[in-house]
Design a protein around this motif. Structure first.
Motif, PDB file in Angstrom:
ATOM      1  N   GLN A 180      -6.558  -0.376   7.987  1.00 17.15           N
ATOM      2  CA  GLN A 180      -6.403  -0.024   6.092  1.00 17.15           C
ATOM      3  C   GLN A 180      -7.860   1.285   6.075  1.00 17.15           C
TER       4      GLN A 180
ATOM      5  N   THR B 213       2.840   3.683  -0.345  1.00 19.79           N
ATOM      6  CA  THR B 213       1.161   3.862   0.097  1.00 19.79           C
ATOM      7  C   THR B 213       0.757   2.363  -0.140  1.00 19.79           C
ATOM      8  N   GLY B 214      -0.381   2.576   0.697  1.00 19.01           N
ATOM      9  CA  GLY B 214      -1.423   1.582  -0.031  1.00 19.01           C
ATOM     10  C   GLY B 214      -0.930   0.111   1.248  1.00 19.01           C
ATOM     11  N   ILE B 215      -1.708  -0.882   0.753  1.00 18.13           N
ATOM     12  CA  ILE B 215      -2.204  -2.474   1.883  1.00 18.13           C
ATOM     13  C   ILE B 215      -0.532  -2.249   1.516  1.00 18.13           C
ATOM     14  N   LEU B 216       0.313  -2.286   2.039  1.00 18.12           N
ATOM     15  CA  LEU B 216       1.451  -3.734   1.412  1.00 18.12           C
ATOM     16  C   LEU B 216       2.116  -4.999   2.584  1.00 18.12           C
ATOM     17  N   GLN B 217       2.223  -6.475   1.641  1.00 14.52           N
ATOM     18  CA  GLN B 217       1.728  -7.300   1.896  1.00 14.52           C
ATOM     19  C   GLN B 217       3.182  -8.037   2.727  1.00 14.52           C
TER      20      GLN B 217
END
Lengths: 305, 436
Positions: free
Chosen positions: B407, B259-263
């Motif tokens: 995002q 989950t969330g923003i992956l880099q």
């Protein structure tokens, strides 16, 4: 000697007096020139530019009055930038100052390996922010980053620190505090070592406990250091940009965008000179208000003492 | 030494130093032209060494032209340097590599000049037809051709063949569409006894320029976010909303992606360490991934609901405006050289960028390379599924508007419909200042 007639020398003396009066100005003129060229002129110029529309759509500057400012305050992103900046300032400034003071008090005692401790806490200051941010970027990596390994030890599940809008700003705040606390600690250590020993001796003869003498003697006597450190901390907090650039790019969804980063992005990424100038003016005004208030407060205190 | 002598000596010293600084280094031969070439770096590797090699070769072929190649940082730095130079009244470089999507910004700020005359002299459409149409899509505007493809890429899907076999999937090909990809990812996702995920089925990054990989979902869904003119974008449509829902479902609903923003920077590491069984990344990362992976690596195309699809990416080569006439002719020679089949093939082999022209694929060097590393042939093949990368006036702001929407949805802060509506409004407001 005093009876000697003054006339023959009067002219020469007057010339000398004019020279003496001009000397201080002559001496500060290089500094004055520098301030005028590199601070005063850009400040006035940026205010002038902020009154003009100049961006990708309007290549030739067009007078717009306060149009850039109205546009900024109507922009939800800019409002979030302000909120983020305020949260960051309110979180990092008091916390790092408090921690710095505690550390300084602890490290001002005669303990073993004192130099090692001082070095350890001062170390983050020596690192350039860009390197520190790169290290912390790795430490915050989901899954195998050091921070996640550490919290998993306490059975807290691994977090995507920089990829979660609820945690990203906190992650930057933690880095900010870690980075600057050691620096402020040095000022407090210097302050502590400059304190008059006799006052403490008198207090201890009068039966004051360690806590009492810290509370009623050390803290008030360090007030000057605190004011100085606060100024630096607030300016630092407003000038946060390197770590945002390296670690989050202002994301996720603007959760970590702060004033200076927003300024950089508006000017160098969006090529919007007018709006970037308006943001600069806002930044200058905020910092000016803070510095002047701080200065006036210090002046008044000195007058009382 | 008394004070006076000291003063004389010092004065002499300063004057001679000044004279030395003012003296011309070495007078150039009258007929020679020195070009300045700015190029940014966006991939790892000994880039300067490779470029310097090309320049030596070019100077040998054209003895009257000297090229001063300047490594100009990243893409944004290069654009900023050039825009600042022009605004300040200075002389820009003669030739520069900038993002293909910078086209409208560069035209708006009057920074570049069209290449029509030179292209026509070189054969017109018979000359341009050798370039991939997907790459040339970002070169045409207002009836002019403004740039030629130099270092171009697309996102591709990298998959771990060993994990595919272990999960009972056919390792000979990747998923053909979104539904297959989600189903494959489900089978590939592994958890340990305590419920922690040890291998993710899929990782798609969403930091930096989130709109780019998101465009794969959109183009694979049979549509695009790029409008019919550079003052239009089509963010707020049901198909785009569906594509965004699909992206978000992978972590929120299917739980096959973290989950969330992956880099972006973490994706290749996670893939080569077996932490992710599939990733979406630039075709330019191929060499690096193949070097590090200790398993069989498969390369396939990124997908949307209706099948394969990907945006293009990367940089084109531009000629700057306001350079002297003799520089222009020399600059065109240099552009032609840098986009020639041989150089494009060599550049591709050394970096992982896709050659700008079809004939590069027929060069012996490229044939040998693909025979040795068949994965390198995938991305050029995939260009038939590629669509245009998001480009408009005030491009950085437009791309950020869509990126913010992506995002917001991926972090659960908004629904696709709401986020895209807000992004569309923001984009419409910015673009309303441009006539076409």
């Amino acid at each position: 000697m005093r009876l000697r007639p003054r006339t023959p020398n009067a002219k020469k003396e007057r010339r000398f007096r004019i020279g003496a009066a001009a000397l201080p100005y002559l001496l500060i003129s290089p500094t004055l020139l520098f301030v005028a060229v590199f601070t005063l002129f850009p400040t006035l110029r940026v205010f002038y530019d902020s009154l003009f529309l100049q961006n990708q759509a309007v290549q030739q500057p067009q007078f717009t009055g306060f149009g850039n400012y109205t546009a900024l305050f109507q922009d939800p992103t800019f409002n979030q930038v302000i909120v983020n900046t305020v949260i960051y300032v309110l979180a990092t400034v008091p916390l790092s100052i408090f921690l710095a003071l505690i550390l300084a008090l602890l490290l001002n005692q005669k303990i073993r390996a004192l130099g090692l401790y001082r070095l350890a806490f001062f170390y983050p200051t020596i690192l350039p922010m860009v390197s520190a941010a790169t290290i912390w970027l790795f430490m915050y990596t989901p899954g195998y980053g050091l921070v996640n390994v550490f919290i998993e030890f306490f059975h807290i599940p691994s977090q995507n620190w920089l990829g979660d809008p609820n945690l990203a700003l906190l992650a930057l705040i933690i880095l900010g505090i870690w980075k600057q606390t050691g620096y402020f600690m040095i000022f407090y250590l210097a302050g502590l070592q400059g304190l008059p020993y006799d006052i403490f001796e008198a207090a201890s003869l009068d039966g004051a406990s360690a806590i009492q003498s810290t509370r009623y003697l050390t803290f008030p006597l360090l007030a000057g250091t605190t004011l100085f450190v606060t100024t630096i901390a607030v300016v630092n907090a407003f000038e946060t940009v390197d770590q945002i650039y390296i670690m989050t790019g202002g994301g996720p969804n603007n959760a970590t965008a702060m004033l200076l980063f927003n300024l950089w992005q508006t000017l160098f990424s969006f090529l919007d000179n007018g709006q970037a100038s308006a943001i600069s003016v806002i930044l200058i005004i905020v910092l000016l208000i803070f510095t002047v208030t701080n200065f006036l407060y210090t002046e008044r205190r000195d007058a009382y003492e | 030494m008394n004070k006076k002598t000291l003063l004389v000596v010092l004065t002499l010293f300063v004057v001679s130093a000044l004279l030395a600084a003012c003296a011309p280094a070495a007078a150039p031969t009258p007929s020679s032209v020195t070009l300045t070439f700015y190029y940014p770096v966006a991939v790892p590797g000994p880039i300067t060494q490779i470029i310097d090699g090309y320049i030596t070769k070019f100077e040998q072929q054209n003895p009257s032209i000297k090229v001063n190649a300047v490594l100009s940082g990243g893409y944004p730095d290069t654009l900023t340097k050039i825009e600042t130079t022009i605004k300040g009244g200075g002389t820009p470089p003669d030739v520069a590599v900038m993002l293909s999507t910078d086209l409208y910004s560069l035209v708006d700020s009057n920074a570049i000049q069209p290449l029509d005359d030179y292209v026509n002299a070189a054969g017109g459409s018979s000359y341009t037809s050798d370039f991939y149409p997907a790459f040339l899509a970002n070169s045409n505007y207002q009836g002019h051709i403004w740039s030629l493809p130099f270092q171009r890429s697309t996102p591709v899907l990298y998959y771990n063949k060993d994990l595919f076999t272990a999960a009972g999937l056919d390792p000979s090909h990747g998923p053909a569409n979104y539904q297959e990809m989600a189903a494959d990812a489900q089978k590939l996702t592994k958890t340990d006894a305590s419920g922690n995920t040890t291998t993710w089925g899929l990782e798609i990054s969403s930091d930096g320029i989130p709109y780019w990989l998101f465009q794969s979902f959109v183009i694979g869904g049979g549509t695009n976010v790029v409008g019919s003119a550079p003052n239009q974008v089509t963010f707020d449509t049901p198909q785009v909303a569906q594509a965004l829902q699909d992206f978000a479902d992978l972590s929120a609903k299917d739980k096959v992606m973290p989950t969330g923003i992956l880099q972006w920077a973490n994706m290749p590491n996670d893939f080569v360490n077996g932490k992710a069984a599939m990733i979406w990344h630039s075709s330019g990362s191929l060499a690096n991934i193949l070097k590090q992976a200790k398993f069989n690596v498969g390369v396939s195309y990124t997908v949307g609901e209706k099948g394969y699809g990907a945006p293009t990416g990367g940089g084109n080569i531009y000629m700057l405006k306001g350079i002297p006439a003799d520089h222009q002719a020399a600059a065109w020679k240099f552009i032609q050289f840098m986009t020639s089949a041989d150089i494009q093939a060599d550049w591709s082999i050394n970096t992982g960028y896709i050659p700008g022209r079809k004939s590069s694929m027929d060069t012996q060097a490229m044939k040998d390379y693909i025979a040795k590393t068949p994965q390198a042939g995938v991305a050029p093949q995939g260009l038939q599924y590629a669509g245009a990368e998001l480009a408009a006036h005030d491009n950085a702001q437009i791309q950020k508007a869509l990126g913010d929407a992506v995002q917001a949805v991926l972090t659960g802060k908004s629904t696709p419909a709401d986020a895209l509506k807000a992004a569309q409004q923001q984009a419409d407001q910015i673009l309303s200042a441009f006539k076409n």
